[in-house]
Design an enzyme around this catalytic site. Structure first.
Site, PDB file in Angstrom:
ATOM      1  N   MET A   1       0.851  -1.181   0.000  1.00 37.30           N
ATOM      2  CA  MET A   1       0.000   0.000   0.000  1.00 37.30           C
ATOM      3  C   MET A   1       0.887   1.232   0.000  1.00 37.30           C
ATOM      4  O   MET A   1       1.556   1.513   0.992  1.00 37.30           O
ATOM      5  CB  MET A   1      -0.870   0.017   1.252  1.00 37.30           C
ATOM      6  CG  MET A   1      -1.656  -1.256   1.488  1.00 37.30           C
ATOM      7  SD  MET A   1      -3.137  -1.359   0.517  1.00 37.30           S
ATOM      8  CE  MET A   1      -4.172  -0.198   1.384  1.00 37.30           C
ATOM      9  N   CYS A   2       0.925   1.933  -1.093  1.00 38.71           N
ATOM     10  CA  CYS A   2       1.664   3.199  -1.189  1.00 38.71           C
ATOM     11  C   CYS A   2       3.148   2.984  -1.453  1.00 38.71           C
ATOM     12  O   CYS A   2       3.715   1.935  -1.178  1.00 38.71           O
ATOM     13  CB  CYS A   2       1.499   4.079   0.054  1.00 38.71           C
ATOM     14  SG  CYS A   2      -0.199   4.312   0.589  1.00 38.71           S
ATOM     15  N   ARG A   3       3.748   4.019  -1.995  1.00 37.56           N
ATOM     16  CA  ARG A   3       5.197   4.115  -2.191  1.00 37.56           C
ATOM     17  C   ARG A   3       5.584   5.522  -1.757  1.00 37.56           C
ATOM     18  O   ARG A   3       4.858   6.489  -2.023  1.00 37.56           O
ATOM     19  CB  ARG A   3       5.584   3.931  -3.657  1.00 37.56           C
ATOM     20  CG  ARG A   3       5.161   2.618  -4.312  1.00 37.56           C
ATOM     21  CD  ARG A   3       6.127   1.463  -4.016  1.00 37.56           C
ATOM     22  NE  ARG A   3       5.794   0.810  -2.752  1.00 37.56           N
ATOM     23  CZ  ARG A   3       6.481  -0.229  -2.250  1.00 37.56           C
ATOM     24  NH1 ARG A   3       7.535  -0.682  -2.883  1.00 37.56           N
ATOM     25  NH2 ARG A   3       6.112  -0.768  -1.115  1.00 37.56           N
TER      26      ARG A   3
END
Length: 272
Positions: A1-3
């Protein structure tokens, strides 16, 4: 989830760090190479950066995907900075609070991002609500797990914790309340970067005395990228990087009844 990604170094265009590299954060929004959870980070993005002579960072955030924002392309081309934090988002709960839920979150000189998810959110962290001042809860930018984790971190910072203490304390607190959470946190004040690896990937690229980049994954194939071991606290400046193992929760619990000489902190490892 997300970078996410943080940078300290000589003045660079935003684009040099976020859009130009072959595996940039821009590209990671739809084609990450090392993301373990989720595949597309299209639920918002943001960048915060520092201008010379002003300790309070500027922010640019949007609720949509980074590739769909023509204005950001212009910013990335012309804005220059010596420190930034940027993130692309894959929401834990789709549609929650739009732009307000996009990292980086900010307070004073700090910028913050969370890569991961809190297991059982929001019920799992209800017991931690009394630990946050009511005014901070009422001032949260969004009703997301990341925003609440930021409230926990910020409360510790305001109470006098150093950046590393604040992140480590919040990670252990949340992990105890919500086992199985992924808690890769990233914090900068424009002069240092502090981060945790807890359940997802984290890398750094250091040129001592010149620049330091900390990111969810490498943005190019430079052989000097180094992976941070899981359950590790990273503290970096422009000159060095320090890695400290975060004590396993089971060890921490058992240490509470151990003699002082058996409950010492884990060794710190300087990294050139």
């Amino acid at each position: 989830m997300c970078r996410h990604l943080a940078f300290l170094g000589p003045e660079e265009r935003l684009g040099t760090l976020l859009t130009d590299p072959p595996h940039s954060l821009f590209r990671q929004s739809w084609a990450p190479r090392r993301q373990r959870y989720g595949t597309v980070n299209a639920d918002g993005f943001g960048v915060g950066w520092y201008a010379e002579g002003d300790p309070v960072p500027a922010r640019y955030r949007r609720a949509g995907p980074i590739w769909g924002d023509g204005s950001f392309a212009d910013l990335a081309r012309v804005v220059r900075t010596t420190a930034l934090l940027a993130a692309v988002r894959d929401a834990t709960v789709a549609g929650a609070d739009g732009e307000a839920a996009a990292a980086p979150f900010a307070a004073g000189r700090w910028l913050f991002s969370h890569n991961g998810a809190v297991a059982g959110w929001p019920h799992s962290l209800a017991p931690l609500v009394p630990t946050v001042p009511p005014v901070d809860l009422l001032s949260m930018e969004a009703r997301s797990d990341s925003a609440f984790v930021w409230a926990l971190v910020l409360n510790r910072l305001r109470e006098g914790d150093e950046e590393g203490e604040a992140l480590a304390g919040a990670v252990l607190e949340v992990a105890r309340a919500a086992p199985g959470s992924r808690l890769n946190l990233l914090l900068t004040n424009g002069e240092t970067i502090t981060a945790t690896a807890w359940g997802d990937t984290l890398w750094y690229l250091a040129e001592p005395g010149r620049r330091t980049v900390v990111a969810s994954e490498p943005y190019d194939d430079d052989p000097y990228w180094r992976e941070v071991p899981d359950r590790t606290l990273l503290a970096a400046s422009r000159t060095d990087v320090l890695l400290t193992p975060l004590k396993d929760l089971d060890d921490q619990v058992s240490d509470t009844s151990a003699p002082d000489d058996q409950a010492s902190a884990p060794p710190k490892e300087p990294i050139a």
